[in-house]
Write a protein that holds these residues in place. Structure first.
Motif, mmCIF file in Angstrom:
data_model
loop_
_atom_site.group_PDB
_atom_site.id
_atom_site.type_symbol
_atom_site.label_atom_id
_atom_site.label_comp_id
_atom_site.label_asym_id
_atom_site.label_seq_id
_atom_site.Cartn_x
_atom_site.Cartn_y
_atom_site.Cartn_z
ATOM 1 N N PHE A 54 -17.303 16.348 -41.272
ATOM 2 C CA PHE A 54 -18.634 16.908 -41.496
ATOM 3 C C PHE A 54 -19.394 16.091 -42.543
ATOM 4 N N SER A 55 -18.696 15.689 -43.610
ATOM 5 C CA SER A 55 -19.336 14.908 -44.677
ATOM 6 C C SER A 55 -19.738 13.529 -44.182
ATOM 7 N N THR A 56 -18.936 12.944 -43.307
ATOM 8 C CA THR A 56 -19.280 11.636 -42.747
ATOM 9 C C THR A 56 -20.556 11.718 -41.928
ATOM 10 N N ASN A 57 -20.688 12.784 -41.173
ATOM 11 C CA ASN A 57 -21.907 12.977 -40.384
ATOM 12 C C ASN A 57 -23.130 13.105 -41.289
ATOM 13 N N ILE A 98 -17.754 12.359 -49.518
ATOM 14 C CA ILE A 98 -16.873 11.371 -48.890
ATOM 15 C C ILE A 98 -15.736 11.004 -49.830
ATOM 16 N N LEU A 99 -16.052 10.822 -51.096
ATOM 17 C CA LEU A 99 -15.051 10.417 -52.077
ATOM 18 C C LEU A 99 -13.980 11.488 -52.254
ATOM 19 N N ILE A 100 -14.400 12.731 -52.401
ATOM 20 C CA ILE A 100 -13.449 13.823 -52.628
ATOM 21 C C ILE A 100 -12.542 14.025 -51.424
ATOM 22 N N THR A 101 -13.129 14.013 -50.238
ATOM 23 C CA THR A 101 -12.336 14.307 -49.038
ATOM 24 C C THR A 101 -11.380 13.175 -48.687
ATOM 25 N N THR A 102 -11.814 11.929 -48.780
ATOM 26 C CA THR A 102 -10.926 10.823 -48.407
ATOM 27 C C THR A 102 -9.740 10.720 -49.358
ATOM 28 N N VAL A 103 -10.024 10.696 -50.656
ATOM 29 C CA VAL A 103 -8.921 10.623 -51.617
ATOM 30 C C VAL A 103 -8.051 11.869 -51.525
ATOM 31 N N GLY A 104 -8.678 13.032 -51.357
ATOM 32 C CA GLY A 104 -7.910 14.275 -51.270
ATOM 33 C C GLY A 104 -6.969 14.308 -50.082
ATOM 34 N N ILE A 105 -7.399 13.828 -48.939
ATOM 35 C CA ILE A 105 -6.549 13.831 -47.744
ATOM 36 C C ILE A 105 -5.304 12.994 -47.973
ATOM 37 N N PHE A 106 -5.480 11.789 -48.478
ATOM 38 C CA PHE A 106 -4.329 10.894 -48.649
ATOM 39 C C PHE A 106 -3.407 11.368 -49.766
ATOM 40 N N VAL A 107 -3.966 11.992 -50.785
ATOM 41 C CA VAL A 107 -3.119 12.532 -51.848
ATOM 42 C C VAL A 107 -2.303 13.711 -51.323
#
Length: 745
Positions: A54-57, A98-107
């Motif tokens: 959603f954030s990417t969109n 974008i920053l919160i979700t990408t880093v959060g997913i991989f963590v």
């Protein structure tokens, strides 16, 4: 597009069901919930991935249209007071999402393996999911009071996660220190919010900026109060982003699990302070005193964080001080008005530092796998070394993050840090010198961490077969050239040379000993003979794929994410705007009336880049000279003997090195100052207040009662019914009054 924006309110609440259901499950059905714990980890990752899509969109729409969407609804209306809630989607929000979700997913993916053997696995994921909810709510908030609510929730999650292993006293103390330190800044933030509402009558950003700017331009008499409110708002960012002087909580926060350090204390929570200053920059920019203060705090933090990272042995604390220094760069850029450079560095640093922390977690995880290694030893870089062949994937990922943070092209942090360095030269030559010098220090201490961890030879550790604790070897080796034959004859091929605590060698040991090749090839724990007793020994091993996958993806981000901010227009002859970051930040740039210099030609760009790269390589060269041969002595190293020989210059050199080491290792004595003058001073003030209350205030009250008792007791004997006694007392009073009359009149 409008349809997508209308449903943006759901972003903070997507991940909220996970902590709620985990809490209810542990309360009602603990056994079943624990058996299905991997399901909760998958749910956390899946829901955060949904937010990422959603954030990417939203970000794509921001790039195409550069629009700002805000929706609010009234929550409380009472006479002239109206409290509204809503959400704001603009370029700054889309970047942070974008920053919160990408880093959060991989963590979260990384944490599934890292925390798999921990009894608090479910509690960890509940805290992490609630933190993601709070952080998403923070960046989408449309007014100050809503930001403050999520600001406190983020601080609460940080408290819980830093003290996750609360049975360890050091972790419990660390979370309390972080909580108290942040309360100082948060109290200032609350006062600033209330002061601004008193001035403007609104919490909404757009109304607040417009009214505040009009008041500043039309009313010079209240400038002091306006400046005070702005400073109080900035104090919240000082604490949350670990800026001087409220930075002392960040290194101690490393007592939490390493994934926490990667997510909260490198990429997201500490970025909340930068986000707040960026959001309120239209308010700060009309008060030159505040902009100068932001710049000053930023440059002090840049230099202080870099110098404090020079001598620490704990790998996570060294990275924490590095985070502090890089956050100082961002604050410096915001104070100079370089909005684009600050947010660009926020993005590149988040991915690079998350990669470094996950890499350090992989190293710690592999060191903890060694039988008998306690947590304090598994993070000590002095007990590492020679891990290149043992953890090659982690080594390459860590090297990539190190080079990026050093500012080596074409990695991410080179592009963003180079912009800040150029802007600092334009702002002030003194600030430019400090910023560039700190860039060299960054390259030095980051390669120090890398070389201590992966360079040289592995520092052997073993435990007795009986389970008793044993000594760990530092840079001392297994056996030397002349000793190996004798030891092999007496104790067998797999004998280990041990030393007592009083005989431990210094880290900078002069002699170099070699480890036997047979032992080097062994990867599993094996039993050895140690002076007639059995001992267990093993080497670190590479982490599993679940931990390596996030590191590889973050490595790709570190390598390619800098492309979004490369000034292509400097080299584009057709006049087509190819700078994605400028497109994404164009509404904010227009709002701030910024005139950022992106029109330099290719020659000027290469000249400035060559200067910053040369500084980075100089720092790397010094670190390699000092720490590549980890068995060498700093005082006996031949490189420095060429320039500094024995004599007064050598004594001065030794004193300088020791002074720098003491400054760094003792945290610039700031914690000592706080402990002695603030903590101890407040305690003494409380003790004095208690004494004054008990002895003086209560003493006066009790004294009046005692005096009343004795006076009444004396009067009792005077009033005995004799007229002669009454006449005597009456005469005594008459004489006193006559004496007073004669004395004063």
């Amino acid at each position: 597009m409008e349809h997508t924006y209308q449903y943006s309110w759901i972003i903070p609440f997507v991940t909220l069901p996970v902590p709620m259901l985990i809490g209810m499950g542990l309360l009602l059905f603990p056994a079943s919930t624990k058996k299905l714990r991997r399901m909760w980890a998958f749910s956390s990752i899946f829901l955060l991935s949904t937010v990422f899509v959603f954030s990417t969109n939203l970000s794509i729409q921001q790039i195409n249209s550069s629009s700002v969407y805000q929706y609010i609804w009234s929550w409380t209306i009472n006479n002239d007071f109206s409290l509204e809630f809503g959400y704001l989607i603009d370029s700054l929000t889309s970047i942070l999402l974008i920053l919160i979700t990408t880093v959060g997913i991989f963590v979260l993916i990384y944490s599934d393996s890292y925390m798999s053997y921990d009894q608090g696995y479910l509690r960890f994921f509940a805290y992490m999911s609630f933190f993601n909810t709070s952080m998403l709510g923070l960046v989408t908030s449309s007014n100050l009071i809503q930001i403050y609510i999520f600001w406190e929730l983020v601080g609460m999650c940080s408290y819980l996660l830093i003290g996750f292993w609360f049975t360890r006293p050091i972790a419990s103390n660390a979370c309390q220190k972080a909580f108290v330190t942040n309360r100082v800044g948060d109290f200032g933030l609350l006062l600033g919010i209330l002061g601004l509402y008193w001035i403007t009558g609104s919490f909404e950003f757009q109304d607040l900026f417009e009214i505040f700017n009009n008041l500043i331009s039309n009313n010079d008499n209240e400038l002091f109060f306006f400046t005070l409110c702005a400073f109080l708002l900035f104090s919240g960012a000082i604490a949350k982003s670990a800026q001087f002087p409220l930075h002392v909580w960040l290194p101690d926060a490393m007592e939490g699990p390493t994934p926490i350090s990667a997510l909260i204390h490198a990429a997201t929570m500490v970025a909340a302070g930068i986000f707040l200053v960026a959001r309120l920059l239209p308010l700060f920019v009309v008060i030159p005193y505040i902009m100068n203060l932001i710049t000053l705090i930023g440059i002090i933090t840049v230099l202080l964080g870099a110098t404090l990272a020079l001598a620490h042995k704990d790998i996570k604390r060294s990275l924490a001080y590095s985070t502090m220094s890089q956050l100082g760069y961002m604050m410096l850029a915001l104070g100079m008005g370089s909005y684009r450079a600050a947010l660009f560095h926020l993005i590149t640093h988040a991915y690079s530092k998350a990669l470094l922390f996950l890499g350090s977690g992989s190293i710690i995880h592999s060191m903890e796998a060694i039988v008998g290694y306690s947590p304090d030893k598994s993070q000590n870089m002095i007990l590492m070394g020679g891990l290149t062949k043992r953890v090659p994937i982690t080594k390459n990922a860590f090297l990539l993050g190190t080079l990026s943070l050093c500012g080596i092209p074409p990695l991410a942090c080179f592009w963003s840090k180079d912009e800040i360095l150029n802007d600092s030269w334009l702002y002030s030559p003194i600030f430019g010198i400090i910023a560039c010098s700190t860039a060299g220090l960054t390259a030095f201490y980051m390669f120090r961490v890398y070389l201590l961890t992966f360079g040289g030879h592995f520092n052997v550790h073993f435990t007795n077969y009986s389970g008793k604790k044993s000594s760990a070897l530092y840079s001392l080796s297994l056996w030397g050239k002349g000793e190996s034959k004798m030891l092999k004859k007496k104790m067998g091929l797999l004998a280990l040379l041990t030393i007592n605590n009083s005989q431990r060698a210094s880290f900078f040991c002069k002699k170099r000993y070699q480890i036997d090749g047979t032992i080097k090839k062994m990867t599993r724990p094996f039993v050895i003979n140690h002076f007639g007793t059995k001992s267990i020994f093993s080497y670190p091993q590479e982490s599993d794929n679940t931990m390596l996958f996030p590191m590889l993806v973050l490595g790709l981000f570190t390598f390619f994410i800098g492309a979004i901010g490369i000034p292509f227009n400097q080299f584009n002859q057709e006049g087509v705007d190819l700078d994605i970051l400028s497109k994404l930040l164009s509404p904010s740039l227009n709002l701030l009336h910024q005139n950022e210099n992106n029109s330099a030609d290719f020659y000027e760009f290469v000249t400035k880049a060559a200067f910053s790269i040369s500084i980075a390589f100089f720092g790397i060269f010094i670190a390699s000279s000092l720490y590549k041969p980890v068995y060498s002595s700093l005082h006996n190293f031949k490189f420095f003997n060429l320039f500094v020989k024995k004599g007064p210059k050598r004594i001065f050199w030794d004193k300088t090195i020791n002074m720098i080491y003491d400054w760094s290792y003792n945290r610039a004595y700031i914690d000592t100052f706080y402990a002695r003058f603030l903590t101890k001073g407040i305690r003494q003030l409380v003790e004095f207040t208690l004494f004054f209350d008990r002895r003086v205030i209560d003493g006066i009250i009790n004294g009046i009662g005692v005096m009343s008792f004795f006076i009444a007791e004396g009067i009792k004997y005077v009033g005995g019914g004799r007229i002669s006694s009454y006449l005597l007392v009456f005469l005594f009073y008459i004489l006193i009054l006559i004496f007073i009359n004669l004395l004063f009149y």
